[in-house]
Design a protein around this motif. Structure first.
Motif, PDB file in Angstrom:
ATOM      1  N   LYS A 175       0.811  -1.216   0.000  1.00 23.15           N
ATOM      2  CA  LYS A 175       0.000   0.000   0.000  1.00 23.15           C
ATOM      3  C   LYS A 175       0.852   1.278   0.000  1.00 23.15           C
ATOM      4  O   LYS A 175       0.408   2.316  -0.508  1.00 23.15           O
ATOM      5  N   ASP A 176       2.058   1.200   0.548  1.00 26.87           N
ATOM      6  CA  ASP A 176       2.928   2.386   0.567  1.00 26.87           C
ATOM      7  C   ASP A 176       3.544   2.666  -0.797  1.00 26.87           C
ATOM      8  O   ASP A 176       4.179   3.719  -0.990  1.00 26.87           O
ATOM      9  N   LEU A 177       3.367   1.731  -1.748  1.00 29.40           N
ATOM     10  CA  LEU A 177       3.939   1.902  -3.087  1.00 29.40           C
ATOM     11  C   LEU A 177       2.908   2.364  -4.110  1.00 29.40           C
ATOM     12  O   LEU A 177       3.201   2.399  -5.313  1.00 29.40           O
ATOM     13  N   VAL A 178       1.721   2.709  -3.641  1.00 26.57           N
ATOM     14  CA  VAL A 178       0.703   3.216  -4.569  1.00 26.57           C
ATOM     15  C   VAL A 178       1.232   4.467  -5.255  1.00 26.57           C
ATOM     16  O   VAL A 178       1.696   5.395  -4.579  1.00 26.57           O
ATOM     17  N   PRO A 179       1.214   4.515  -6.591  1.00 27.36           N
ATOM     18  CA  PRO A 179       1.704   5.709  -7.291  1.00 27.36           C
ATOM     19  C   PRO A 179       0.996   6.978  -6.818  1.00 27.36           C
ATOM     20  O   PRO A 179      -0.197   6.951  -6.492  1.00 27.36           O
ATOM     21  N   GLN A 180       1.728   8.069  -6.781  1.00 28.77           N
ATOM     22  CA  GLN A 180       1.186   9.316  -6.261  1.00 28.77           C
ATOM     23  C   GLN A 180      -0.062   9.770  -7.008  1.00 28.77           C
ATOM     24  O   GLN A 180      -1.003  10.277  -6.414  1.00 28.77           O
ATOM     25  N   ALA A 181      -0.067   9.536  -8.331  1.00 25.80           N
ATOM     26  CA  ALA A 181      -1.224   9.958  -9.136  1.00 25.80           C
ATOM     27  C   ALA A 181      -2.486   9.215  -8.718  1.00 25.80           C
ATOM     28  O   ALA A 181      -3.576   9.806  -8.672  1.00 25.80           O
ATOM     29  N   LEU A 182      -2.347   7.926  -8.386  1.00 24.23           N
ATOM     30  CA  LEU A 182      -3.502   7.146  -7.937  1.00 24.23           C
ATOM     31  C   LEU A 182      -3.875   7.480  -6.499  1.00 24.23           C
ATOM     32  O   LEU A 182      -5.057   7.539  -6.151  1.00 24.23           O
ATOM     33  N   ALA A 183      -2.871   7.683  -5.662  1.00 25.04           N
ATOM     34  CA  ALA A 183      -3.142   8.025  -4.259  1.00 25.04           C
ATOM     35  C   ALA A 183      -3.921   9.335  -4.162  1.00 25.04           C
ATOM     36  O   ALA A 183      -4.825   9.485  -3.325  1.00 25.04           O
ATOM     37  N   ALA A 184      -3.581  10.292  -5.027  1.00 28.63           N
ATOM     38  CA  ALA A 184      -4.265  11.582  -5.013  1.00 28.63           C
ATOM     39  C   ALA A 184      -5.739  11.445  -5.404  1.00 28.63           C
ATOM     40  O   ALA A 184      -6.565  12.290  -5.032  1.00 28.63           O
ATOM     41  N   LYS A 185      -6.061  10.379  -6.137  1.00 25.08           N
ATOM     42  CA  LYS A 185      -7.440  10.155  -6.565  1.00 25.08           C
ATOM     43  C   LYS A 185      -8.198   9.213  -5.633  1.00 25.08           C
ATOM     44  O   LYS A 185      -9.329   8.833  -5.924  1.00 25.08           O
ATOM     45  N   GLY A 186      -7.554   8.790  -4.527  1.00 25.36           N
ATOM     46  CA  GLY A 186      -8.266   8.010  -3.528  1.00 25.36           C
ATOM     47  C   GLY A 186      -7.823   6.574  -3.367  1.00 25.36           C
ATOM     48  O   GLY A 186      -8.428   5.824  -2.591  1.00 25.36           O
ATOM     49  N   HIS A 187      -6.775   6.135  -4.051  1.00 22.69           N
ATOM     50  CA  HIS A 187      -6.290   4.755  -3.935  1.00 22.69           C
ATOM     51  C   HIS A 187      -5.619   4.565  -2.579  1.00 22.69           C
ATOM     52  O   HIS A 187      -4.674   5.263  -2.233  1.00 22.69           O
ATOM     53  N   LEU A 188      -6.097   3.580  -1.799  1.00 19.53           N
ATOM     54  CA  LEU A 188      -5.560   3.330  -0.456  1.00 19.53           C
ATOM     55  C   LEU A 188      -4.871   1.982  -0.349  1.00 19.53           C
ATOM     56  O   LEU A 188      -4.606   1.510   0.756  1.00 19.53           O
ATOM     57  N   GLY A 189      -4.562   1.351  -1.464  1.00 25.12           N
ATOM     58  CA  GLY A 189      -3.924   0.041  -1.436  1.00 25.12           C
ATOM     59  C   GLY A 189      -4.812  -0.997  -2.103  1.00 25.12           C
ATOM     60  O   GLY A 189      -6.010  -0.790  -2.301  1.00 25.12           O
ATOM     61  N   TRP A 190      -4.205  -2.171  -2.414  1.00 27.53           N
ATOM     62  CA  TRP A 190      -4.894  -3.168  -3.222  1.00 27.53           C
ATOM     63  C   TRP A 190      -5.785  -4.117  -2.409  1.00 27.53           C
ATOM     64  O   TRP A 190      -6.487  -4.926  -2.988  1.00 27.53           O
TER      65      TRP A 190
END
Length: 536
Positions: free
Chosen positions: A220-235
């Protein structure tokens, strides 16, 4: 790959396909045989045909790839597929659809709607919507199969696509729906075995069930920044509530497909192929287990592929598809994982599984396009039974050509989007009217007509000018107004169905209530010999 073994497996597979298609041809002697397989198919075959038509390469490759990007939140789609797409569909829609279809003597979904409301316009309009939009969904399925064949066999992408399509065309052309259902039983068996082996070997490769999921959670700490900014919290977590990714997963992928399945014309026809409601109830368990295994495996393996690619190459699944300077492609995640992580014999088996998935769904799609074009839109179709059969086969060729041309034009990472788009269109245009046709005697032809038209127009406007993913693909808004979309967040990522489906339902109820007196007056003017079931 050692192509000798592959060719032997393909020879047996295609031989069985040709044989079953021939059996379908031998038993296809009338338009009823071609259109609804004679109406006396065994419930086990009906369940397998329903499941294999529902689950295609778009689910395995497209949505499996989407799980590689968005994680196991897509398993909510599996829940919806089983509860809505099997239980509610069979019990609350299938039984009544079969009964009313047999009373009305109809053979296709548009004919069913048109006869129920005594409206040639409803039949023609719904057939037109299907004929124009179904090639998009069929193209998504074709792309899924072609992408895997391209990756596994190192074939040209166009060549792979043509191989898939031509094989399907052959047995649908000759066998009609009997040939389709006979082959669906074979295809679904291969799919079930292939996906079972894939799930087992994936967990074995990653250290077991618990270890694999712990490894995936740790990413979860490796989620790309672009996805994290859109709400991605891990797989292994749902996206942040209300975020762009949350809306895409929930409204487009889960609700769009999970609810849209109820109004899928090619699936509704399957209810008409059995002889009674008991057969539909008997098909419930088979259909439920099949859907659980197919979608659950695809979404789980798609998400876990991130663990494999990270361990092997230090990249997440989507980044791993960007080979040789190519852009990342969601549709290549599953094919790349299979070809790199699995033994060669699994590649063969999975190739057959994907061929089976693509062929079972494409066959039903081509069949529906053909009947819409040459049966529902042809007012003289019933006057000559053999001529109807001939024109249905001509329509299959037309549907095949439209689908192939469209598949060659669609951009990368399109499978899940195109599938959800078609499901959303069908849910918006047909679901309120279809539900009312079965359960609300006071619904009027005017209410059904305006519900269908308003939903179709609303959905198309939102797709072309508001929802950013589709608006960017079609480019109409860009050409006319110089912008990807005319709306602002959150409307740019809330699925169009969330708006168009309520619009359709409200219009249906409002117009029906306003026109009930006029509809009752029209009913009293019907000849006494008019079929009572059309006055429901």
């Amino acid at each position: 790959m050692e192509h000798g073994l592959l060719y032997i497996m393909l020879a047996f597979y295609l031989g069985a396909t040709v044989l079953l298609g021939y059996l379908g041809y031998r038993h296809t002697r009338s338009s009823k045989d071609y259109l609804i397989a004679g109406g006396n198919i065994h419930p086990f075959l009906m369940a397998l045909a329903y499941g294999s038509t529902f689950i295609s390469t778009s689910a395995i490759v497209g949505f499996g790839g989407a799980a590689g990007v968005y994680g196991m939140s897509l398993l909510w789609l599996t829940v919806f597929n089983i509860f809505v797409g099997i239980f509610i569909a069979f019990v609350f829609y299938g039984v009544k659809t079969r009964k009313l279809a047999h009373q009305l003597g109809v053979h296709t979904f548009p004919e069913f709607l048109g006869a129920r409301f005594s409206s040639p316009f409803i039949r023609n309009f719904s057939a037109g919507v299907i004929a124009l939009s179904m090639p998009l969904y069929a193209a998504a399925v074709m792309i899924g199969g072609a992408r895997y064949m391209e990756e596994a066999m190192q074939l040209n992408y166009t060549t792979s696509m043509i191989i898939f399509a031509v094989i399907v065309l052959a047995y649908v052309f000759f066998g009609g729906l009997r040939g389709v259902i006979y082959n669906d039983a074979l295809q679904s068996s291969i799919m079930f075995i292939g996906m079972g082996v894939l799930l087992y070997l994936t967990y074995d490769k990653l250290g077991g069930v618990v270890t694999a999921h712990e490894k995936l959670s740790a990413l979860k700490d490796l989620v790309p920044q672009a996805l994290a900014a859109k709400g991605h919290l891990g797989w292994t977590a749902m996206p942040r509530f209300g975020s762009e990714i949350w809306w895409f997963v929930v409204s487009t992928l889960v609700l769009g497909v999970g609810i849209g399945v109820l109004a899928q014309p090619q699936l509704a026809v399957r209810y008409m192929t059995v002889s009674g409601k008991k057969e539909i109830y008997r098909a419930l368990s088979v259909g439920g287990v099949f859907i659980l295994f197919m979608t659950g495996t695809a979404f789980t393996v798609g998400a876990l592929s991130n663990v494999y690619f990270m361990e092997q190459s230090g990249k997440l699944a989507l980044a791993a598809t960007a080979v040789g300077g190519a852009a990342p492609n969601v549709d290549k995640i599953i094919p790349l994982f299979i070809t790199q992580a699995m033994p060669e014999w699994i590649m063969y088996l999975f190739l057959l599984s994907l061929m089976a998935a693509a062929m079972s769904t494409l066959s039903g799609q081509f069949h529906l396009i053909a009947t819409s074009l040459t049966y529902d839109l042809n007012p003289k179709a019933k006057k000559g039974d053999q001529k109807t059969l001939l024109w249905a086969r001509v329509g299959t060729v037309i549907g095949f050509t439209l689908t192939l041309l469209l598949a060659l034009q669609l951009p990368p990472s399109i499978i899940a989007i195109a599938t959800a788009l078609f499901f959303g269109m069908c849910a918006s245009a047909f679901l309120p009217m279809y539900t009312a046709a079965l359960y609300w005697p006071k619904v009027t032809p005017a209410g059904a007509t305006w519900s269908m038209i308003s939903a179709t127009v609303t959905y198309l406007v939102l797709v072309l000018f508001v929802h950013e993913k589709e608006a960017a693909i079609f480019g109409v808004c860009q050409q006319l107004f110089g912008a990807k979309t005319l709306a602002a967040a959150p409307w740019t990522y809330i699925d169009p169905m969330v708006i168009s489906l309520p619009v359709s339902a409200v219009v249906l109820v409002a117009v029906s209530l306003m026109t009930q007196k006029a509809a009752q007056a029209d009913t009293t003017l019907l000849p006494k010999s008019a079929p009572r079931q059309r006055q429901l």
